[in-house]
Structure formats: C-alpha cells, structure tokens
Design a protein around this motif. Structure first.
Motif, PDB file in Angstrom:
ATOM      1  N   PRO A  88       1.034  -1.029  -0.042  1.00 27.11           N
ATOM      2  CA  PRO A  88       0.431   0.188  -0.084  1.00 27.11           C
ATOM      3  C   PRO A  88       0.934   1.360   0.175  1.00 27.11           C
ATOM      4  O   PRO A  88       0.596   2.307  -0.800  1.00 27.11           O
ATOM      5  CB  PRO A  88      -0.534  -0.298   1.135  1.00 27.11           C
ATOM      6  CG  PRO A  88      -0.916  -1.795   1.473  1.00 27.11           C
ATOM      7  CD  PRO A  88       0.110  -2.113   1.153  1.00 27.11           C
ATOM      8  N   ALA A  89       2.282   1.159   0.430  1.00 24.56           N
ATOM      9  CA  ALA A  89       3.105   2.603   0.740  1.00 24.56           C
ATOM     10  C   ALA A  89       3.175   3.194  -0.581  1.00 24.56           C
ATOM     11  O   ALA A  89       2.764   4.118  -1.151  1.00 24.56           O
ATOM     12  CB  ALA A  89       3.415   2.384   1.655  1.00 24.56           C
ATOM     13  N   LEU A  90       3.768   1.725  -1.497  1.00 25.82           N
ATOM     14  CA  LEU A  90       4.054   1.844  -2.779  1.00 25.82           C
ATOM     15  C   LEU A  90       3.309   2.915  -3.423  1.00 25.82           C
ATOM     16  O   LEU A  90       3.472   2.979  -4.740  1.00 25.82           O
ATOM     17  CB  LEU A  90       5.379   0.803  -3.020  1.00 25.82           C
ATOM     18  CG  LEU A  90       6.264   1.022  -4.100  1.00 25.82           C
ATOM     19  CD1 LEU A  90       7.141   2.060  -4.476  1.00 25.82           C
ATOM     20  CD2 LEU A  90       7.043  -0.338  -4.571  1.00 25.82           C
ATOM     21  N   THR A  91       2.439   1.532  -3.306  1.00 26.72           N
ATOM     22  CA  THR A  91       1.314   2.007  -4.564  1.00 26.72           C
ATOM     23  C   THR A  91       1.106   3.160  -4.040  1.00 26.72           C
ATOM     24  O   THR A  91       0.331   4.230  -5.015  1.00 26.72           O
ATOM     25  CB  THR A  91       0.162   1.126  -4.203  1.00 26.72           C
ATOM     26  OG1 THR A  91       0.338  -0.356  -4.460  1.00 26.72           O
ATOM     27  CG2 THR A  91      -1.172   1.753  -5.765  1.00 26.72           C
ATOM     28  N   ALA A  92       0.168   4.210  -2.235  1.00 23.61           N
ATOM     29  CA  ALA A  92       0.023   5.183  -2.528  1.00 23.61           C
ATOM     30  C   ALA A  92       0.853   6.374  -3.107  1.00 23.61           C
ATOM     31  O   ALA A  92       0.731   7.029  -4.193  1.00 23.61           O
ATOM     32  CB  ALA A  92      -0.187   5.298  -1.205  1.00 23.61           C
ATOM     33  N   ALA A  93       2.536   5.826  -3.039  1.00 24.42           N
ATOM     34  CA  ALA A  93       3.356   7.244  -3.717  1.00 24.42           C
ATOM     35  C   ALA A  93       3.896   6.889  -4.974  1.00 24.42           C
ATOM     36  O   ALA A  93       3.907   8.295  -5.691  1.00 24.42           O
ATOM     37  CB  ALA A  93       4.399   6.183  -2.889  1.00 24.42           C
TER      38      ALA A  93
END
Length: 196
Positions: free
Chosen positions: A120-125
């Motif tokens: 999720p953090a990489l997708t959001a970034a």
C-alpha cells in the motif's frame, strides 16, 4: 491491472494509441526524441497488454516475471540515459512502476488479477507521483494566452496552429503532441494503480 470490462478496454485503446504515436515519433530527425519515443512506445504497448480484461485473456504465470525483467532493463537504461537528461528519470519511475505491477500480478493467485493490493505505501507513493505528473503535464498543454485570458484564445490560435506551424518537422517533432502522449500514459498509469 486487468480492469473490469469497458474501463479495461478504454485503457487498452488509450495505451495502444499512445504507443502507436510514439512509434511515429521515432522517425524524428532528433536523436534524443527518437530515444525517448522508443521507451515511451514500449511503455504504451506494455500498459495496453497489461490492461486487457482478464475475462478475455489471462496470461500464463511465466509472463509476469518476463515483464518484470523487460521493464527492469528499460528502467536501468533510462537511469543510464538520465546522466545526459534528467527527463529520463520519469521513464525510470514509469518502468519501475511497471516492474512493481508485474511483481504484484505474479504474486497474485491465478485468476485474481483485480483488487490485489501490492504494498500500500508503494502504491500510494506511485499514485502521488503520477497524479502530480499528470497535473503538471496537463498544465503545460494549456496555452499561456488562454491561462491569462488574453487575446489569441480563440480557435486556431493554440500551439502548432500559427503560420508555418510544424514546418520544422513532421508529426513526430510536435512538442505539444509529445506532451499529450505523456499525459495520456500518466493518466493510464494512475488508473492502473487505482485498480491494484
């Protein structure tokens, strides 16, 4: 990726058309434009293939690792080219996003190609980066006179419409079309990341 029905087909059409235009841009007389257009054509066709709805075609499991290798190599090439022009850093980020999506698809259970979360953090970034890129690139396409509300905002006064417009080259050398091509791919990338 493999979007549901009509949205998946719209992404396929947008990305394939963008990839085809990038192939036309590869005929440019300017070597730097040819090189950038080649990477963008690969990205456009790769995104089109990734967006094909799963009900039509589910690729065999070995396709996703191959995809990751191809776009990993494209990303390394873009990083190498970034020594000469920082614009290639965007290509490296795009190739990295394709590697990420391919890895997520490879890790997903067979047939579960929609709604897999990834990291999720990489997708959001990546979503944040590509959303900002779309906004900045879209703003570059708005003629300065139209933004100021000044004269010259009527039909036929935009970029590439004046006397002698495009006389320096063909369709492959029109900067506003190259920006529109990049904008289309940025929008498609945002849509594909949202479908993860």
């Amino acid at each position: 990726m493999h979007g549901p029905g009509s949205s998946g087909w719209l992404l396929v059409a947008l990305c394939a058309a963008t990839g085809a235009y990038c192939l036309l841009r590869m005929r440019s007389g300017v070597e730097e434009q040819r090189r950038a257009a080649g990477g963008e054509a690969l990205m456009g066709f790769g995104m089109a293939a990734m967006a094909v709805p799963a009900v039509v075609f589910t690729p065999p499991p070995w396709v996703w690792p191959l995809w990751a290798v191809v776009f990993g190599a494209a990303g390394l090439h873009a990083l190498w080219a970034a020594r000469a022009s920082a614009r290639h850093l965007h290509h490296a980020v795009g190739a990295g996003a394709m590697v990420y999506m391919a890895v997520v698809m490879a890790a997903a259970p067979q047939g579960a190609h929609h709604g897999t979360a990834g990291i999720p953090a990489l997708t959001a970034a990546l979503l944040l980066y590509f959303t900002a890129y779309v906004l900045v690139t879209g703003a570059r396409l708005v003629p300065v006179a139209a933004m100021a509300g000044g004269p010259g905002t009527g039909p036929g006064t935009g970029p590439g419409t004046g006397p002698g417009a495009g006389s320096g080259g063909g369709w492959g050398d029109r900067p506003e079309l190259a920006h529109a091509c990049r904008l289309s791919m940025g929008i498609a990338m945002v849509a594909m990341l949202l479908m993860m």
